[in-house]
Design an enzyme around this catalytic site. Sequence first.
Site, PDB file in Angstrom:
ATOM      1  N   GLU A  55      -3.457  -2.404  -9.799  1.00 25.79           N
ATOM      2  CA  GLU A  55      -4.092  -2.941 -11.002  1.00 25.79           C
ATOM      3  C   GLU A  55      -3.260  -4.035 -11.650  1.00 25.79           C
ATOM      4  O   GLU A  55      -3.802  -4.930 -12.306  1.00 25.79           O
ATOM      5  CB  GLU A  55      -4.385  -1.817 -12.007  1.00 25.79           C
ATOM      6  CG  GLU A  55      -5.482  -0.845 -11.572  1.00 25.79           C
ATOM      7  CD  GLU A  55      -5.000   0.262 -10.646  1.00 25.79           C
ATOM      8  OE1 GLU A  55      -3.829   0.200 -10.184  1.00 25.79           O
ATOM      9  OE2 GLU A  55      -5.772   1.192 -10.360  1.00 25.79           O
ATOM     10  N   PHE A 117      -7.174  15.554 -16.971  1.00 26.84           N
ATOM     11  CA  PHE A 117      -6.759  14.852 -15.764  1.00 26.84           C
ATOM     12  C   PHE A 117      -6.900  13.344 -15.967  1.00 26.84           C
ATOM     13  O   PHE A 117      -7.939  12.865 -16.397  1.00 26.84           O
ATOM     14  CB  PHE A 117      -7.621  15.310 -14.574  1.00 26.84           C
ATOM     15  CG  PHE A 117      -7.327  14.547 -13.315  1.00 26.84           C
ATOM     16  CD1 PHE A 117      -6.077  14.637 -12.708  1.00 26.84           C
ATOM     17  CD2 PHE A 117      -8.278  13.722 -12.739  1.00 26.84           C
ATOM     18  CE1 PHE A 117      -5.797  13.921 -11.551  1.00 26.84           C
ATOM     19  CE2 PHE A 117      -8.008  13.004 -11.585  1.00 26.84           C
ATOM     20  CZ  PHE A 117      -6.758  13.110 -10.986  1.00 26.84           C
ATOM     21  N   GLN A 118      -5.859  12.623 -15.659  1.00 26.24           N
ATOM     22  CA  GLN A 118      -5.812  11.154 -15.803  1.00 26.24           C
ATOM     23  C   GLN A 118      -6.136  10.677 -17.212  1.00 26.24           C
ATOM     24  O   GLN A 118      -6.762   9.638 -17.394  1.00 26.24           O
ATOM     25  CB  GLN A 118      -6.724  10.487 -14.773  1.00 26.24           C
ATOM     26  CG  GLN A 118      -6.220  10.728 -13.358  1.00 26.24           C
ATOM     27  CD  GLN A 118      -6.867   9.865 -12.299  1.00 26.24           C
ATOM     28  OE1 GLN A 118      -8.017   9.486 -12.423  1.00 26.24           O
ATOM     29  NE2 GLN A 118      -6.120   9.565 -11.249  1.00 26.24           N
ATOM     30  N   LYS A 167     -15.929   8.063 -20.216  1.00 31.29           N
ATOM     31  CA  LYS A 167     -16.895   8.179 -19.121  1.00 31.29           C
ATOM     32  C   LYS A 167     -18.266   8.634 -19.618  1.00 31.29           C
ATOM     33  O   LYS A 167     -19.303   8.131 -19.161  1.00 31.29           O
ATOM     34  CB  LYS A 167     -16.366   9.157 -18.073  1.00 31.29           C
ATOM     35  CG  LYS A 167     -17.220   9.181 -16.819  1.00 31.29           C
ATOM     36  CD  LYS A 167     -16.572  10.006 -15.718  1.00 31.29           C
ATOM     37  CE  LYS A 167     -17.406   9.940 -14.449  1.00 31.29           C
ATOM     38  NZ  LYS A 167     -16.803  10.758 -13.382  1.00 31.29           N
ATOM     39  N   MET A 482      18.155 -15.689  -8.680  1.00 31.54           N
ATOM     40  CA  MET A 482      18.472 -16.040 -10.059  1.00 31.54           C
ATOM     41  C   MET A 482      19.533 -15.105 -10.633  1.00 31.54           C
ATOM     42  O   MET A 482      20.458 -15.532 -11.331  1.00 31.54           O
ATOM     43  CB  MET A 482      17.183 -15.972 -10.895  1.00 31.54           C
ATOM     44  CG  MET A 482      17.372 -16.205 -12.364  1.00 31.54           C
ATOM     45  SD  MET A 482      18.042 -17.805 -12.663  1.00 31.54           S
ATOM     46  CE  MET A 482      16.548 -18.745 -12.834  1.00 31.54           C
TER      47      MET A 482
HETATM   48  C1  LIG Z   1       9.413  -7.535 -12.836  1.00 34.30           C
HETATM   49  C2  LIG Z   1      10.761  -8.165 -13.010  1.00 34.30           C
HETATM   50  N1  LIG Z   1      11.867  -7.455 -12.713  1.00 34.30           N
HETATM   51  C3  LIG Z   1      13.092  -8.027 -12.852  1.00 34.30           C
HETATM   52  C4  LIG Z   1      13.217  -9.317 -13.306  1.00 34.30           C
HETATM   53  C5  LIG Z   1      14.597  -9.936 -13.498  1.00 34.30           C
HETATM   54  N2  LIG Z   1      14.741 -11.091 -12.569  1.00 34.30           N
HETATM   55  C6  LIG Z   1      14.559 -12.351 -13.002  1.00 34.30           C
HETATM   56  S1  LIG Z   1      14.701 -13.453 -11.761  1.00 34.30           S
HETATM   57  C7  LIG Z   1      15.041 -12.249 -10.646  1.00 34.30           C
HETATM   58  C8  LIG Z   1      15.283 -12.597  -9.213  1.00 34.30           C
HETATM   59  C9  LIG Z   1      14.089 -13.169  -8.560  1.00 34.30           C
HETATM   60  O1  LIG Z   1      14.309 -13.217  -7.184  1.00 34.30           O
HETATM   61  P1  LIG Z   1      13.330 -13.996  -6.232  1.00 34.30           P
HETATM   62  O2  LIG Z   1      11.919 -13.680  -6.561  1.00 34.30           O
HETATM   63  O3  LIG Z   1      13.743 -13.759  -4.822  1.00 34.30           O
HETATM   64  O4  LIG Z   1      13.529 -15.504  -6.649  1.00 34.30           O
HETATM   65  P2  LIG Z   1      14.827 -16.438  -6.510  1.00 34.30           P
HETATM   66  O5  LIG Z   1      15.570 -16.346  -7.788  1.00 34.30           O
HETATM   67  O6  LIG Z   1      15.623 -15.918  -5.350  1.00 34.30           O
HETATM   68  O7  LIG Z   1      14.244 -17.786  -6.283  1.00 34.30           O
HETATM   69  C10 LIG Z   1      15.059 -11.000 -11.254  1.00 34.30           C
HETATM   70  C11 LIG Z   1      15.342  -9.729 -10.551  1.00 34.30           C
HETATM   71  C12 LIG Z   1      12.017  -9.990 -13.637  1.00 34.30           C
HETATM   72  N3  LIG Z   1      12.018 -11.231 -14.131  1.00 34.30           N
HETATM   73  N4  LIG Z   1      10.807  -9.411 -13.450  1.00 34.30           N
END
Ligand SMILES: Cc1ncc(C[n+]2csc(CCOP(=O)(O)OP(=O)(O)O)c2C)c(N)n1
Lengths: 576, 156
Positions: A55, A117-118, A167, A482
């Site tokens: 979702e 439930f749910q 529902k 990042m």
């Molecule tokens: C749902 C979620 N969890 C954690 C983060 C923290 N976070 C920001 S950038 C990043 C790394 C992203 O890695 P990737 O998608 O491989 O992109 P890259 O930076 O390697 O280009 C993380 C873990 C986030 N922004 N969103």
Amino acid sequence: MGVDFMHEISGAQAVVETLRQEHVKYVFGMPGGANLPIYDALLDSGIRHILARHEQSAAHMADAFGRVTGRAGVCMGTSGPGATNLVTGIATAYADSSPVVAITGQVPKAMTGRNAFQETDVIGVMTPITKYSIQPLSAEEIPSGIKKAFYIATSGRPGPVLVDIPKDVQQEVRDIPFPESVEVRGYRPYVEVDPLAVERAAEMLVKAEKPLIMGGGGIRISNAYEPFQAVSELLMAPVITTLQGKGSFPEGHPLCLGPIGMHGRAESNKLVSECDLLMAVGVRFSDRSTGTFSEFCKQAKIIHIDADPSEFNKNKQVDLYIRGDANQVLTKVYNALARRISRRSDSNPWLARIAQVREEMKSIPAYTDYDSELSGPKIVRKMREVLPPQTILTTGVGRHQMWCEIHWRVLKPRTWITSTGLGTMGFGLPAAIGAKVAKPDVPVVDFDGDGSFMMTENSLGTAVDEKIPIVSIIVNDRSLGMVEQWQRLMYNRRFSGVKFGNSPDFVKLAEAYGASAKRVTTLEEFGKALKEGISLDSPAVIDVPVSSEEDVFPFMPPGKSIKETVVGPPKEMAIF
Amino acid sequence: MTALKILSVLVENKPGTLFRVTHMIRLMRLNIEGLTCGVTNGGDRSRITMTVNGDDATLDFLAKQLSKVIDVYEAQTYSPEEVTARELALIKLNLSSVSHLDDRRLQGARIVETSDRSITIEVIGSPAEIDRFIHRFDSTQILELARTGTTAVPKG
Ligand SMILES: Cc1ncc(C[n+]2csc(CCOP(=O)(O)OP(=O)(O)O)c2C)c(N)n1
């Protein structure tokens, strides 16, 4: 105000009929016990249901549909886990003011509050991340409730609205009223623009010697592209944008400096501290855009135009604010300016200074210094060469997104779709699907990180089964790049929890879903694969292995001011 | 600088509205010192009056955020001097602690209930007056105490 009745129909049929009256052609979602009546009614409705694999992805699809069209995207889930799975997607839409209507099933009224439930109190869960929520308690309330949801989601500052329907209410068979239009008491999304404020703004703009204009997501929301560009050109005032506002002004235009912010363009980050007047439109001065609030643009007078009055003086004290729809306000500002001046000349000291800074910045390491064949900036520029101007680009969250911020040029309105407020990894692929459904005739490309892609990769199943031909580019550094960058620069290279192993093989994974897939090792191969990818009538994945050590610059470190933007790798530590 | 402020919010009289309002106050990490809520003229709207402790900037921002909530018509903050404020307290006293019913400390209160061991009085006044009234007794003499919280209308 007319009211039509439909006789002897169920609440679920009323849901679907109301969606048809709201011109909904697509819904994204997943069925379950508590929304089965709605799903049954959908079958005969002519509305196309796109089956998500989670979702969260359904919500991202609806969100992107909303950003691309300006009309509310619709997503659905069952009660309990279906509803809670929507949460991340709804919060993402909320953070970026995107119009979404989420319809959830709920346990029958008689079971409410009994841990049925749910059963989840989804209104309780989502109140902080929705613009409004509505729970019809009888079938008669459904059409007006859903119409209100659409009206609220799309008007003023847009946002997601939840409609949670027990529902038994879906199952009631009644004579049901369908009001032609609805009113929400006490909700005034639009106001008359203050004419005196417009005149004052025009005076300030005319007097300014070094004007700068800043565009945010509000330009897209109100379709203010034309008057925005007209004001800038009349004044010959250069334009910076926020990351959400990227593309609010054509990025190939000579007056466009590009985004400011944590990974903004160096020119923009520098010149924002030199202007004498900043007119900011449809922005919220987020910390990611401004850095330390008190240091941001403190030498200049600031005019702030926004639809949401709670944004005024929230993060940044301004000299003049004008409440209203950006399109309307800018049109009035343009007219007020046109009465005072004719188009300014393109030679003056401020424009000369702009040209000078641009020239200086051309050689900063961030723009020139990357060693490998496949480095982020090169990939992004190649992508711009290959893709036609109307291409819609979506992204995940991370370094790859920031490379786009800096190097991708948005040439057409509503073609840059990215999660900025919440920064939700996993947004890219489902957003691409939602965008492609909205605009089947333009290429839609998801520029993703491997980490982000893996969060919602099962949406490939949706793309293949539903024949939605998007292209996912995976900038594959086998790392949460990042975060790795932050650990390298701020945690003394202590890498904690950021490295992936070799799993999965993205080519095999994509092929297992029935998508075509390629791994590329040179820029040329990448360009070819991309050209081919957008010509297919089925989804494609391009795996681009890259080094995890190439960081993204410019970089304004967190907690610093925009004047402390670092324009190259740390060996240089070159600050402005 | 934080100070007591009165937050007056005119809302749609329907389920869930108070939740939407108090959620914003929790978000700003403010404590609600007092809260009253009742329907206003017409019956389809309610006025929520809250006493909160906060600085001006936070409360101004809170009022703006509240004004944005769909079911809120208006939200205003006032300093205590700007409003006429009233509160009601019901105080149940140990009968043995008030020897006779014309005890001077009962002046200004109305006796609303008596039993063989207690006497319940009602006091209405500004929050400060109620404070002062309560201080006439020591805690062992008060069996139970309930205050409504402040309700207020702006002066003038
Ligand atoms: C749902 C979620 N969890 C954690 C983060 C923290 N976070 C920001 S950038 C990043 C790394 C992203 O890695 P990737 O998608 O491989 O992109 P890259 O930076 O390697 O280009 C993380 C873990 C986030 N922004 N969103």
